[in-house]
Design a protein around this motif. Structure first.
Motif, PDB file in Angstrom:
ATOM      1  N   GLU A 123      -6.645   3.613   6.008  1.00 17.33           N
ATOM      2  CA  GLU A 123      -6.299   2.709   4.917  1.00 17.33           C
ATOM      3  C   GLU A 123      -5.213   1.724   5.341  1.00 17.33           C
ATOM      4  OE1 GLU A 123      -7.588   2.174   1.982  1.00 17.33           O
ATOM      5  OE2 GLU A 123      -9.096   3.766   2.086  1.00 17.33           O
TER       6      GLU A 123
ATOM      7  N   ASP B 169       1.550   2.669 -10.547  1.00 13.96           N
ATOM      8  CA  ASP B 169       0.302   1.897 -10.617  1.00 13.96           C
ATOM      9  C   ASP B 169       0.340   0.915 -11.786  1.00 13.96           C
ATOM     10  OD1 ASP B 169      -0.527   3.503  -8.524  1.00 13.96           O
ATOM     11  OD2 ASP B 169      -1.892   4.711  -9.737  1.00 13.96           O
TER      12      ASP B 169
ATOM     13  N   LEU C 117       0.858  -1.183   0.000  1.00 13.14           N
ATOM     14  CA  LEU C 117       0.000   0.000   0.000  1.00 13.14           C
ATOM     15  C   LEU C 117       0.889   1.226   0.000  1.00 13.14           C
ATOM     16  CD1 LEU C 117      -2.704   1.618   0.518  1.00 13.14           C
ATOM     17  CD2 LEU C 117      -2.236   1.295   2.963  1.00 13.14           C
TER      18      LEU C 117
ATOM     19  N   ASN D 163       0.429   5.310   0.431  1.00 14.91           N
ATOM     20  CA  ASN D 163      -0.404   6.481   0.700  1.00 14.91           C
ATOM     21  C   ASN D 163       0.327   7.705   0.153  1.00 14.91           C
ATOM     22  OD1 ASN D 163      -2.654   5.308   2.218  1.00 14.91           O
ATOM     23  ND2 ASN D 163      -1.124   4.832   3.770  1.00 14.91           N
TER      24      ASN D 163
ATOM     25  N   PHE E 143      -5.637  -2.266   5.483  1.00 10.55           N
ATOM     26  CA  PHE E 143      -4.705  -3.058   4.667  1.00 10.55           C
ATOM     27  C   PHE E 143      -4.044  -4.145   5.524  1.00 10.55           C
ATOM     28  CE2 PHE E 143      -0.680  -3.751   2.368  1.00 10.55           C
ATOM     29  CZ  PHE E 143      -1.167  -3.932   1.077  1.00 10.55           C
TER      30      PHE E 143
ATOM     31  N   GLY F  24      -0.878  -8.250  -4.259  1.00  9.69           N
ATOM     32  CA  GLY F  24      -1.814  -7.169  -3.978  1.00  9.69           C
ATOM     33  C   GLY F  24      -1.136  -5.813  -3.910  1.00  9.69           C
ATOM     34  N   TYR F  25      -1.790  -4.804  -4.461  1.00  6.21           N
ATOM     35  CA  TYR F  25      -1.255  -3.439  -4.483  1.00  6.21           C
ATOM     36  C   TYR F  25      -2.412  -2.452  -4.424  1.00  6.21           C
ATOM     37  CZ  TYR F  25       0.512   0.938  -6.497  1.00  6.21           C
ATOM     38  OH  TYR F  25       0.817   2.266  -6.725  1.00  6.21           O
ATOM     39  N   LYS F  26      -2.201  -1.377  -3.679  1.00  5.41           N
ATOM     40  CA  LYS F  26      -3.166  -0.284  -3.644  1.00  5.41           C
ATOM     41  C   LYS F  26      -2.415   1.018  -3.413  1.00  5.41           C
ATOM     42  CE  LYS F  26      -7.420   1.322  -1.411  1.00  5.41           C
ATOM     43  NZ  LYS F  26      -8.474   1.012  -0.395  1.00  5.41           N
ATOM     44  N   ARG F  27      -2.878   2.074  -4.070  1.00  2.00           N
ATOM     45  CA  ARG F  27      -2.341   3.413  -3.799  1.00  2.00           C
ATOM     46  C   ARG F  27      -3.502   4.356  -3.510  1.00  2.00           C
ATOM     47  NH1 ARG F  27      -1.571   8.162  -6.521  1.00  2.00           N
ATOM     48  NH2 ARG F  27      -2.221   7.232  -8.505  1.00  2.00           N
ATOM     49  N   THR F  28      -3.380   5.093  -2.419  1.00  2.00           N
ATOM     50  CA  THR F  28      -4.343   6.139  -2.114  1.00  2.00           C
ATOM     51  C   THR F  28      -3.717   7.492  -2.445  1.00  2.00           C
ATOM     52  OG1 THR F  28      -3.611   6.416   0.176  1.00  2.00           O
ATOM     53  CG2 THR F  28      -5.317   4.754  -0.255  1.00  2.00           C
TER      54      THR F  28
END
Length: 248
Positions: free
Chosen positions: A239, A196, A177, A179, A243, A205-209
């Motif tokens: 977040e 991204d 993750l 942020n 996560f 798994g990957y996420k960007r806020t």
């Protein structure tokens, strides 16, 4: 590697620290422990910015994570020589580049490894890693060797694009993750969609806020009197909790 002016800017937060100092693997650590039952085989390593444990913001944030059911360990990364909180004061002339010459992330990574090794001897088998600014570089170093099982990085510093991100994808199984925020020369806005894209098919798994109106450092040293920054700080925290609950 270099820093930006926002790496040593921000606001000191106030509150009563609930954790305590312990020596783990020969390393002084701030430890925040939940007051309710929690999985004792899991620990979150809180890898700080350049201000380390002496800046109240960092222990207070660790306490917040502990209230959400995680045991949190924050190693002292700088051998008693973290950048002093006074460097946040207007007019400070603290020379971060000179300081950095004696505090490269490789050394901090080895300190964290000592703590992880000692915690494994105590029965811990899974490690999450929170990295703020400087700390994100250390988190990546650990993730490259799969020494941690989940990484949440806020406004990361000292990462080379695209090399470090490509290496992460090639070598790590730790979900990631990031942020991010609007104003950040350390993780520039123009690089964010490229990162991204690199992680689009990253299996673990990957996420960007993204937090508009926020500046590098917002997730730990943000000015809570400003609504956008307060929302960003709280959003990044929420977040990160979600996560870690999902991935660790």
């Amino acid at each position: 590697m270099s820093f930006c002016k926002d790496c040593i800017s921000g606001v000191r937060h106030e509150g009563t620290q609930e954790g305590k100092m312990e020596t783990i693997g020969g390393v002084s650590c701030y430890v925040a422990t939940p007051t309710v039952d929690y999985p004792t085989d899991k620990v979150i390593m809180f890898i700080t910015d350049v201000f380390g444990i002496p800046l109240p913001n960092n222990p207070l944030l660790a306490d917040d994570f502990a209230r959400n059911g995680f045991k949190v360990v924050m190693p002292e990364l700088f051998n008693g020589d973290a950048i002093p909180p006074d460097a946040l004061e207007p007019g400070s002339t603290f020379d971060i580049q000179t300081w950095f010459g004696s505090h490269a992330p490789d050394g901090a990574t080895e300190i964290v490894r000592k703590v992880i090794a000692a915690l494994k001897e105590q029965g811990v088998t899974k490690f999450g890693s929170l990295g703020y600014c400087y700390g994100a570089r250390v988190c990546f170093n650990l993730a490259f060797n799969n020494e941690v099982q989940a990484v949440a990085a806020a406004h990361p510093s000292l990462l080379k694009f695209p090399d470090d991100f490509e290496k992460y994808i090639a070598s790590s199984q730790a979900p990631l993750l990031i942020n991010s925020c609007e104003f950040d020369t350390m993780f520039p806005l123009e690089n964010a969609p490229k990162v991204d894209g690199l992680f689009a098919s990253f299996g673990p798994g990957y996420k960007r806020t993204y937090y508009q109106g926020c500046t590098h450092g917002f997730a730990v040293r943000g000015d809570m009197s400003k609504p956008e920054i307060k929302a960003g700080k709280e959003g990044a925290f929420t977040e990160s909790v979600k996560f870690m609950l999902e991935k660790l």
